[in-house]
Design an enzyme around this catalytic site. Sequence first.
Site, short mmCIF file in Angstrom:
data_model
loop_
_atom_site.label_atom_id
_atom_site.label_comp_id
_atom_site.label_asym_id
_atom_site.label_seq_id
_atom_site.Cartn_x
_atom_site.Cartn_y
_atom_site.Cartn_z
N TYR A 130 -1.73 -0.84 10.83
CA TYR A 130 -1.88 -1.05 9.38
C TYR A 130 -0.68 -0.51 8.62
O TYR A 130 -0.09 -1.20 7.78
CB TYR A 130 -3.16 -0.38 8.89
CG TYR A 130 -3.40 -0.58 7.41
CD1 TYR A 130 -3.76 -1.81 6.91
CD2 TYR A 130 -3.27 0.49 6.51
CE1 TYR A 130 -3.98 -2.00 5.55
CE2 TYR A 130 -3.49 0.32 5.17
CZ TYR A 130 -3.84 -0.93 4.69
OH TYR A 130 -4.04 -1.10 3.34
N SER A 159 0.85 -1.19 0.00
CA SER A 159 0.00 0.00 0.00
C SER A 159 0.88 1.24 0.00
O SER A 159 2.05 1.18 0.41
CB SER A 159 -0.89 0.01 1.25
OG SER A 159 -1.55 1.24 1.43
#
Length: 282
Positions: free
Chosen positions: A155, A142
């Site tokens: 995350y 990501s």
Amino acid sequence: MNFQGKWALVTGASSGIGEQFARQLAKRGSHLVLVARSVSKLESLAAELSKRYGIKAEVISMDLSKEGAPSELYRQCQRLNVDIELLVNNAGFATHGLFEQVSGERQHEEVMLNVAAVVDMTHLFLPNMLRNNSGTVINVASTAGFQPLPYMAVYGATKAFVLSFTEALWWENRDRGIQFFALCPGATDTSFFDVVGTEDASVGKKDTPERVVEAAFRALLEGKIYLVPGVQNYIGAQLSRFITRKQGLRLVGGMLRPKGGSADHDYKNTDNQSDLAGRTIR
């Protein structure tokens, strides 16, 4: 790169980026092992792709955040007698809120799925690729992996791990016939940023899973190590090179601060079982 007749395993395959990998691999002639928790969605997708493209598609329902799940998945592939030549580690989810207010159990599961499962899956399937001197491992990271994320601390850290892990294994295997590649998408067809308390203006234009995966295949063919799809996403990912870490934290923290000062949200992209059904979070 020839995918025709080769077996590909895709985790988190029932929606979003995982589903698009399955669709575009089937279009290229790959047989598929589709993995997620939602068996009905997987079976529907498998039936559709098998009929449309004449490929074989196996379905395995599994929660890869559970201890030992990757090993069980590997054993099931052995029982199916399929030789995985392309591994797509896509399954993952994010939590959002003040660290101490988010469920510790959920954050543990987040680490298990986003990190431990990626490591275990790669360790299990890589040896056979090496024996065949051929294989590809795609790890979905990501843009979150390029800087710390206040209010999404776990995350961001997991995606930084995935990016670092993939780049290191690319170097180890660059002359061994195995291609490692990290896909680092930004906001992708989701209301995620609205829900966590950011405005559309601070997020920028959202991409679609289809375009993200198409870009990934182009990057693979070019032999790239990683890809950040989209010019704005790429610039954002490189921003930490030009500002101080404290400035970066202030910028990102302002974007991700929960509405009302705190929040405890859970956004899944593994198999579409959240309030954001049908959308992918990155």
